[in-house]
Design a protein around this motif. Sequence first.
Motif, PDB file in Angstrom:
ATOM      1  N   ARG A   1       0.367  -1.316  -0.352  1.00  0.00           N
ATOM      2  CA  ARG A   1       0.452  -0.085   0.384  1.00  0.00           C
ATOM      3  C   ARG A   1       0.932   1.298   0.043  1.00  0.00           C
ATOM      4  N   TYR A   2       2.090   1.077  -0.020  1.00  0.00           N
ATOM      5  CA  TYR A   2       2.522   2.143   0.282  1.00  0.00           C
ATOM      6  C   TYR A   2       3.833   2.669  -0.662  1.00  0.00           C
ATOM      7  N   CYS A   3       3.598   1.647  -1.297  1.00  0.00           N
ATOM      8  CA  CYS A   3       4.382   1.202  -3.165  1.00  0.00           C
ATOM      9  C   CYS A   3       3.945   1.368  -4.400  1.00  0.00           C
ATOM     10  N   MET A   4       2.886  -0.019  -4.277  1.00  0.00           N
ATOM     11  CA  MET A   4       2.176   0.102  -5.600  1.00  0.00           C
ATOM     12  C   MET A   4       0.262   0.062  -4.923  1.00  0.00           C
TER      13      MET A   4
ATOM     14  N   LEU B   1      20.546  -4.438  -6.922  1.00  0.00           N
ATOM     15  CA  LEU B   1      19.589  -4.643  -8.540  1.00  0.00           C
ATOM     16  C   LEU B   1      18.550  -4.967  -7.102  1.00  0.00           C
ATOM     17  N   THR B   2      17.674  -3.886  -8.237  1.00  0.00           N
ATOM     18  CA  THR B   2      16.233  -3.717  -7.796  1.00  0.00           C
ATOM     19  C   THR B   2      14.463  -3.551  -8.741  1.00  0.00           C
ATOM     20  N   GLY B   3      13.622  -3.044  -8.135  1.00  0.00           N
ATOM     21  CA  GLY B   3      12.539  -3.268  -9.391  1.00  0.00           C
ATOM     22  C   GLY B   3      11.868  -2.210  -8.790  1.00  0.00           C
ATOM     23  N   GLY B   4      10.523  -2.570  -8.697  1.00  0.00           N
ATOM     24  CA  GLY B   4       9.775  -3.533  -8.912  1.00  0.00           C
ATOM     25  C   GLY B   4      10.334  -5.155  -8.142  1.00  0.00           C
ATOM     26  N   GLU B   5      10.032  -6.305  -8.559  1.00  0.00           N
ATOM     27  CA  GLU B   5      10.344  -7.114  -7.412  1.00  0.00           C
ATOM     28  C   GLU B   5      11.765  -7.294  -8.844  1.00  0.00           C
ATOM     29  N   PRO B   6      13.229  -7.778  -8.644  1.00  0.00           N
ATOM     30  CA  PRO B   6      14.199  -7.968  -9.061  1.00  0.00           C
ATOM     31  C   PRO B   6      13.568  -9.396 -10.135  1.00  0.00           C
TER      32      PRO B   6
ATOM     33  N   MET C   1      21.633  -6.956  -4.130  1.00  0.00           N
ATOM     34  CA  MET C   1      20.516  -7.077  -4.156  1.00  0.00           C
ATOM     35  C   MET C   1      18.863  -7.150  -3.051  1.00  0.00           C
ATOM     36  N   THR C   2      18.199  -6.381  -3.689  1.00  0.00           N
ATOM     37  CA  THR C   2      16.652  -6.440  -2.750  1.00  0.00           C
ATOM     38  C   THR C   2      15.528  -6.265  -3.030  1.00  0.00           C
ATOM     39  N   THR C   3      14.780  -7.843  -2.099  1.00  0.00           N
ATOM     40  CA  THR C   3      14.098  -8.418  -2.880  1.00  0.00           C
ATOM     41  C   THR C   3      12.553  -8.884  -1.941  1.00  0.00           C
ATOM     42  N   ASN C   4      11.755  -9.055  -2.387  1.00  0.00           N
ATOM     43  CA  ASN C   4      10.132  -9.291  -1.838  1.00  0.00           C
ATOM     44  C   ASN C   4      10.377 -10.588  -1.209  1.00  0.00           C
ATOM     45  N   GLY C   5      11.330 -10.872  -1.992  1.00  0.00           N
ATOM     46  CA  GLY C   5      11.084 -12.937  -1.051  1.00  0.00           C
ATOM     47  C   GLY C   5      10.350 -13.680  -1.436  1.00  0.00           C
TER      48      GLY C   5
ATOM     49  N   VAL D   1      16.058  -8.516   2.398  1.00  0.00           N
ATOM     50  CA  VAL D   1      14.708  -9.011   2.217  1.00  0.00           C
ATOM     51  C   VAL D   1      13.922  -8.009   3.328  1.00  0.00           C
ATOM     52  N   SER D   2      12.881  -7.788   1.306  1.00  0.00           N
ATOM     53  CA  SER D   2      11.748  -6.750   2.616  1.00  0.00           C
ATOM     54  C   SER D   2      10.261  -7.949   3.365  1.00  0.00           C
ATOM     55  N   LEU D   3      10.491  -7.220   4.735  1.00  0.00           N
ATOM     56  CA  LEU D   3       9.640  -8.033   5.787  1.00  0.00           C
ATOM     57  C   LEU D   3       9.203  -7.336   6.546  1.00  0.00           C
TER      58      LEU D   3
ATOM     59  N   LEU E   1      16.850  -7.369   6.694  1.00  0.00           N
ATOM     60  CA  LEU E   1      15.758  -7.259   6.796  1.00  0.00           C
ATOM     61  C   LEU E   1      15.117  -5.814   6.405  1.00  0.00           C
ATOM     62  N   ASN E   2      14.710  -5.038   5.636  1.00  0.00           N
ATOM     63  CA  ASN E   2      13.878  -4.169   5.388  1.00  0.00           C
ATOM     64  C   ASN E   2      12.406  -4.037   6.330  1.00  0.00           C
ATOM     65  N   THR E   3      12.322  -3.128   7.098  1.00  0.00           N
ATOM     66  CA  THR E   3      10.839  -2.882   7.161  1.00  0.00           C
ATOM     67  C   THR E   3      10.495  -1.850   7.255  1.00  0.00           C
ATOM     68  N   VAL E   4       8.622  -1.026   6.530  1.00  0.00           N
ATOM     69  CA  VAL E   4       8.730  -0.200   6.664  1.00  0.00           C
ATOM     70  C   VAL E   4       7.831  -0.084   7.621  1.00  0.00           C
ATOM     71  N   VAL E   5       7.963   1.431   8.419  1.00  0.00           N
ATOM     72  CA  VAL E   5       7.026   1.250   9.756  1.00  0.00           C
ATOM     73  C   VAL E   5       6.006   2.286   9.268  1.00  0.00           C
TER      74      VAL E   5
ATOM     75  N   ILE F   1      12.919   1.321   8.243  1.00  0.00           N
ATOM     76  CA  ILE F   1      12.666   2.139   7.526  1.00  0.00           C
ATOM     77  C   ILE F   1      11.636   3.301   7.753  1.00  0.00           C
ATOM     78  N   GLU F   2      11.668   4.815   7.275  1.00  0.00           N
ATOM     79  CA  GLU F   2      10.250   5.313   8.260  1.00  0.00           C
ATOM     80  C   GLU F   2      10.092   5.617   6.280  1.00  0.00           C
ATOM     81  N   TYR F   3       8.186   5.447   6.798  1.00  0.00           N
ATOM     82  CA  TYR F   3       7.322   6.072   5.287  1.00  0.00           C
ATOM     83  C   TYR F   3       7.952   7.479   4.959  1.00  0.00           C
ATOM     84  N   MET F   4       8.087   6.937   3.444  1.00  0.00           N
ATOM     85  CA  MET F   4       8.645   7.831   2.833  1.00  0.00           C
ATOM     86  C   MET F   4       6.829   8.690   1.548  1.00  0.00           C
ATOM     87  N   ASP F   5       7.262   9.903   1.403  1.00  0.00           N
ATOM     88  CA  ASP F   5       6.337  10.091   0.461  1.00  0.00           C
ATOM     89  C   ASP F   5       7.239  10.319  -0.785  1.00  0.00           C
ATOM     90  N   VAL F   6       7.291   9.519  -1.344  1.00  0.00           N
ATOM     91  CA  VAL F   6       7.683   9.243  -2.764  1.00  0.00           C
ATOM     92  C   VAL F   6       7.239   8.693  -4.071  1.00  0.00           C
ATOM     93  N   GLY F   7       7.477   9.163  -5.371  1.00  0.00           N
ATOM     94  CA  GLY F   7       6.246   8.622  -6.062  1.00  0.00           C
ATOM     95  C   GLY F   7       5.654   7.087  -5.422  1.00  0.00           C
TER      96      GLY F   7
HETATM   97  N1  SAM Z   1      10.913  -5.654  -4.436  1.00  0.00           N
HETATM   98  C1  SAM Z   1      11.230  -5.590  -3.735  1.00  0.00           C
HETATM   99  C2  SAM Z   1      11.639  -5.257  -2.560  1.00  0.00           C
HETATM  100  O1  SAM Z   1      10.559  -5.619  -1.630  1.00  0.00           O
HETATM  101  O2  SAM Z   1      12.358  -5.278  -1.938  1.00  0.00           O
HETATM  102  C3  SAM Z   1      12.522  -4.029  -4.125  1.00  0.00           C
HETATM  103  C4  SAM Z   1      11.730  -3.261  -4.837  1.00  0.00           C
HETATM  104  S1  SAM Z   1      11.185  -2.147  -3.214  1.00  0.00           S
HETATM  105  C5  SAM Z   1      10.783  -0.518  -4.561  1.00  0.00           C
HETATM  106  C6  SAM Z   1      12.756  -1.380  -2.583  1.00  0.00           C
HETATM  107  C7  SAM Z   1      12.120  -1.019  -1.375  1.00  0.00           C
HETATM  108  O3  SAM Z   1      11.970   0.358  -1.184  1.00  0.00           O
HETATM  109  C8  SAM Z   1      11.588  -2.163  -0.679  1.00  0.00           C
HETATM  110  O4  SAM Z   1      12.500  -2.429   0.748  1.00  0.00           O
HETATM  111  C9  SAM Z   1      10.695  -1.185   0.397  1.00  0.00           C
HETATM  112  O5  SAM Z   1       9.747  -1.762   1.269  1.00  0.00           O
HETATM  113  C10 SAM Z   1      10.441   0.384   0.269  1.00  0.00           C
HETATM  114  N2  SAM Z   1       9.552   1.006  -0.049  1.00  0.00           N
HETATM  115  C11 SAM Z   1       8.258   1.317  -0.861  1.00  0.00           C
HETATM  116  N3  SAM Z   1       8.203   2.413  -1.219  1.00  0.00           N
HETATM  117  C12 SAM Z   1       8.663   2.861  -0.209  1.00  0.00           C
HETATM  118  C13 SAM Z   1       8.398   4.102   1.146  1.00  0.00           C
HETATM  119  N4  SAM Z   1       7.269   5.032   0.290  1.00  0.00           N
HETATM  120  N5  SAM Z   1       8.984   4.365   1.938  1.00  0.00           N
HETATM  121  C14 SAM Z   1       9.733   3.642   2.222  1.00  0.00           C
HETATM  122  N6  SAM Z   1      10.691   2.658   1.100  1.00  0.00           N
HETATM  123  C15 SAM Z   1       9.293   2.428   0.680  1.00  0.00           C
END
Ligand code: SAM
Length: 347
Positions: free
Chosen positions: A32-35, A71-76, A100-104, A124-126, A163-167, A193-199
């Motif tokens: 929900r914070y990305c797509m 390497l990143t994406g999308g899901e690489p 590489m960063t991946t959703n696993g 890995v994003s978790l 492990l990456n966690t967007v809080v 990771i702090e929730y970012m106001d990115v595209g």
């Molecule tokens: N699909 C891969 C993944 O889930 O890790 C790689 C791409 S994803 C865009 C890379 C990282 O960006 C992930 O750790 C994700 O949680 C983080 N991310 C995406 N949108 C974000 C947002 N609005 N604020 C903070 N981190 C964000």
Amino acid sequence: MPQPPSPLVDTFGRPLGSLRLSVTDRCNMRCRYCMPEADYVWLPRASILTFEEMARIVGVFTDLGVTKVRLTGGEPLLRHDLPTLVELLAQNRALRDLAMTTNGLLLEREAEALRRAGLQRITVSLDSLRPDRTLAFARTPRHADILRGIAAAQAAGFRPLKLNTVVIRGYNDDEIVALMEFARAEGAELRYIEYMDVGGATGWSAEQVVSQREILARLAEQYGPITPLPAPGPVQAPAERFALPDGTRFGIIASTTQPFCRTCDRSRLTADGTWYLCLYAAEGIDLRDPLRSGASDEELRELIRSTWAQRTDRGAEARLAAPDRGALYQIDSLRADPRREMHTRGG
Ligand code: SAM
């Protein structure tokens, strides 16, 4: 004696150090914070760089001082045969760090091959330990696959795994301690990771951001005093690192409340060869067209060199200073230019 060439720096003296290489804009999750939208405009297939094109461009970047590629994406792992790209990049002797960063979700079947191909590190994003939350928040019923992916990465020798966690307040902020316990049990290093106001973050609001200060306070309440760890070098990694009283290390990426633009050495290349000097930059530089119309390596180097030398971006600081901060883009603007999406330019 000939002097080594002086490092390429931008207008603030920041070197060109690391490159995020987005290998696809496709993703198999809908966080929900990305797509968060129901549908997306994808990059045209013919515009997507081949592995050979990517390896060549990376070579031009490493000629200019880049030593780290992520390497990143999308899901690489949705990019077919990713280990082949890793193998090509691993031949580049100037690369000291290939990650590489991946959703696993697809990691279980790929971890071994990626390791053999020369990938050095995986993140890995978790975001949650709860399958029901992952289903509701990221629209995937496959939480167990993420955990299997983490186990497979460990077994393949990616240690320490990150492990990456967007809080996000109201979603997973009640799991801050549980995720730390999980990471500790796995021997993995957790980065909040702090929730970012990115595209892409079209539903962003300041109230949902759980700041570094608040994350540290919650951890201190549970574990006792937290010790900040010194930065490893002059170029600050995105994560500030800390240790719990028992020595467990973790990081926080506080791009929203404490941006690190002053030391940011990273830029991003989308899967269609558009180069962005900042995660927040509205426009990128087309490297695909010169590449495909026969530019030499020297011409590409000159384009990158002259562009980086003029870099003034401090996107996260500008956002911090913005009055009435809200989502960076509305969906219409993202549809008009999908490269503004986080899933296109990579996190
Ligand atoms: N699909 C891969 C993944 O889930 O890790 C790689 C791409 S994803 C865009 C890379 C990282 O960006 C992930 O750790 C994700 O949680 C983080 N991310 C995406 N949108 C974000 C947002 N609005 N604020 C903070 N981190 C964000």
